[in-house]
Design a protein around this motif. Sequence first.
Motif, short mmCIF file in Angstrom:
data_model
loop_
_atom_site.label_atom_id
_atom_site.label_comp_id
_atom_site.label_asym_id
_atom_site.label_seq_id
_atom_site.Cartn_x
_atom_site.Cartn_y
_atom_site.Cartn_z
N GLU B 52 -15.36 -32.30 49.70
CA GLU B 52 -14.42 -32.60 50.89
C GLU B 52 -13.30 -32.55 51.21
O GLU B 52 -12.86 -32.30 51.36
N THR B 53 -14.58 -31.07 52.20
CA THR B 53 -13.33 -30.30 53.48
C THR B 53 -12.76 -31.07 54.36
O THR B 53 -13.65 -31.45 54.41
N PHE B 54 -11.73 -30.62 54.59
CA PHE B 54 -11.09 -30.58 55.68
C PHE B 54 -11.46 -29.74 57.39
O PHE B 54 -11.78 -28.90 56.80
N VAL B 55 -11.55 -30.72 58.33
CA VAL B 55 -12.35 -30.19 59.22
C VAL B 55 -11.96 -29.95 60.20
O VAL B 55 -12.63 -29.80 61.21
N GLY B 56 -10.37 -30.72 60.44
CA GLY B 56 -10.27 -30.77 61.91
C GLY B 56 -10.69 -31.82 62.15
O GLY B 56 -11.75 -32.88 61.65
N ILE B 57 -10.53 -31.48 63.64
CA ILE B 57 -11.56 -32.35 65.11
C ILE B 57 -13.13 -32.33 65.16
O ILE B 57 -13.78 -32.51 66.34
N ASP B 58 -13.40 -31.46 63.89
CA ASP B 58 -14.78 -31.23 64.13
C ASP B 58 -15.52 -32.40 64.22
O ASP B 58 -16.77 -32.23 65.25
N ASN B 59 -15.37 -33.16 63.63
CA ASN B 59 -16.48 -34.14 64.02
C ASN B 59 -16.93 -35.23 65.07
O ASN B 59 -17.48 -35.72 65.57
N PHE B 60 -15.23 -35.16 66.35
CA PHE B 60 -14.85 -35.51 67.22
C PHE B 60 -15.63 -34.64 68.15
O PHE B 60 -16.54 -35.31 68.97
N TYR B 267 -18.43 -37.69 59.90
CA TYR B 267 -18.55 -38.60 61.13
C TYR B 267 -18.65 -39.80 61.75
O TYR B 267 -18.76 -40.29 62.56
N GLY B 268 -19.21 -41.06 61.41
CA GLY B 268 -19.12 -42.50 60.74
C GLY B 268 -17.99 -43.03 61.02
O GLY B 268 -18.08 -43.62 62.34
N SER B 269 -17.06 -42.48 60.46
CA SER B 269 -15.65 -42.56 60.91
C SER B 269 -15.05 -42.25 62.28
O SER B 269 -14.50 -42.51 62.23
N ALA B 270 -14.96 -41.02 62.19
CA ALA B 270 -15.42 -40.15 63.76
C ALA B 270 -16.02 -41.93 64.60
O ALA B 270 -15.15 -41.73 65.39
N VAL B 271 -16.92 -41.63 64.53
CA VAL B 271 -17.16 -42.57 65.98
C VAL B 271 -16.41 -44.40 65.54
O VAL B 271 -15.97 -44.58 66.13
#
Lengths: 424, 302
Positions: B52-60, B267-271
């Motif tokens: 579970e890597t931290f990716v900042g705002i990458d998903n957004f 990604y789903g959580s970002a949505v």
Amino acid sequence: MFLNKLVITLCLCMWVSQAGASETLHFVMWKPNQPELWDRIVGIFERETGVSVIREIGPHSSTAAHALVTQKLKNRDPKLDVFMMDVTWPPEFAAAGWASSLDRFFAEEQRQDFFPGAIRACTFRGKLYGIPFWTSGGLLYYRKDLLQKYGFDPPTTWEQLVRQADTIVRGERKDNPALKGYSGQFKQYEGLVCDMQEFVLSNNGRLLDYESRKSTIGLPANLQAVRFVRDRIIGKIASRGVLTYEEPESLHVFIQGHAVFLRNWPYAWAISNDPNKSRVAGLVDITVLPHFPGGQSASTLGGWQFAMSRFSTKKQLAWTFIEFMTSPRIQKILAIDASQAPARKSVYRDPEVLEKNPHFAKLSAVFENTRPRPAMPLYPLYSAILQRFYHKAISHERSPLEKLAEQADDQVRYLLQLQEEAGM
Amino acid sequence: MSMRKAYSESLTGYLFLTPLLLIIVVFSLYPVVYSLFLSLHRIILSLPSLGETFVGIDNFVAFFTDPVGRNSLMVTLVFVGVSTALEICLGIMIALIIHESFRCRSVVRAAILVPWAIPTVIASQMWRFAFNDQYGIANYLVYGTNVAHYDAWLASPVSALAVIILADVWKTSSFAALIILAGLQTIPDELYEASKIDGAGAFQRFFKITLPLLKPAILVALLFRTMDAFRVFDLVFVMTQGGPGDATNVLQFYGYRKLFAEGMVGYGSAVSIVVFLLVFSVSIIYLKFIGTGILEKKEARA
């Protein structure tokens, strides 16, 4: 009085659960179409072994059952020993470390009796993760009365199918204005991937290049097949309504006598020949799906398998159960009483089975050549990309196929990167 | 003495508030914060070895650069814009009708609320059947028995979205009407009488009296409808599953697919966070308007 009864009942329950505690198995399956069959075969197992099987019945749809099983496995639920797996799950469950490898229980030579496609689908990176229970594959259903009337043999190429459909629909227009040539599953969902794969593979197309780990959705052979579906089938020999059909809707059109050809799974046989449900009972026959010139008929593999949780504490007992359920004896019950297609080849040669289900003789030829959907841990994601691509491609008459395929290939590339990074 | 009394009074007040605050924290705040946490990570259920890597705002970033994500945002905005506009207009009309007194008014009022009372899943099934290409009533109404022309409404991008908007308008206009009716009932009759004496026509009365005084009620109805429309899910789930070719792939459905079917938790959580932020900012804007609306009224009275 009531309290007394309650106390006695409670004691009894505790005693029963105590007594069974040493020999219980937890089995999770989806909601079956024939619950009485399951009561019966699990009942035989319980009587003969003294093991009690606690069954947990999940939702009917594969996607919803997937959500339930993965939730349990993600939480390493110890109350899960054996579960049913759809044909596309094994790579995902193997990669996630949820399913137990069954190689030490199931010797190589024991696999010979099963359809090779079904065994391949249960195998991931050389290890076996499931034992096939029943198998399935796409078939072409057709109206033998109409084909006979117009002097046609069952079509072997898609081009023939389109021509026959056109002729028959034109000829029957007066008597049956609602008649269409073709019905199938083209809604944006998993079934679309199955149907489209049959077109693509029967044109010598390929979706994934396993050696170089490349997405090949945009290959000319693939796009040619997709273009054929868009230009010659949707809105032509099939109504545009097929873009909203899953299996039941597509079958409904056929059993109402409103379609000459239907692509469906083996379960549709019993329904379309049941006079209480079908207006075309007795007028239906099956054959292998057509192909494009130079290609070979391709039937998408379906079916369900037994699998063992890696977190089960009773693996030996779990295996006893799986072995029993996939034994020739139970497979025969499955075939005779449920008309489901067993995964063992020998059952198809059994005279009793053939007497009850004469069409099984034809099915066995189809199952020899079924083609699995791409085996990969991120299959659900891959399927979503394909569903999107196919549906966009075939629902517009002038869809930009090349551009859409390029987008889809890009998305698959990202997914393959993820898998590679995870060491898959 | 009085200090202590005040202190204990405020303590009692907080004590009474605690259960409510707890509920808000557990059921509203925690899920939002946890979703935010998830949306900043790359979590893929079927590839646990990725961790579970931290990716900042990458998903957004991925969401806003992905054509599928952008399309889903556009579809949602069109749905929200068109459906709320229609619902408010229809709501005003319905409210005006059931505000008049006529025979059987209470029956009509009750009947108008029926669509709103039907569970959305059932209503969606109903609309799906109505627009079925084989046996749907819509085809019969348009083409009669000429079956060869029967249309597959849910198979074309434009008509599929239109059908979903229609179903939503049918279902929730009466809710908007209910709120607007409440607003209508607060307008004093004297205003209409006075304007009639001054010679104002029906249109003038509507645009100069009814509409301005209805503003707060309309804004409240708009607020509720907009918030609900952004979260549309069941209609799409039952009727189209996002098809044809993503033409009805609204944000909530897209997020659900990513999270539950594809296992892309981050990604789903970002949505879903995007939906949350949209709803949140829209409600703040509305609340601002509603606030000033009520303020103006108070000043006018003073």
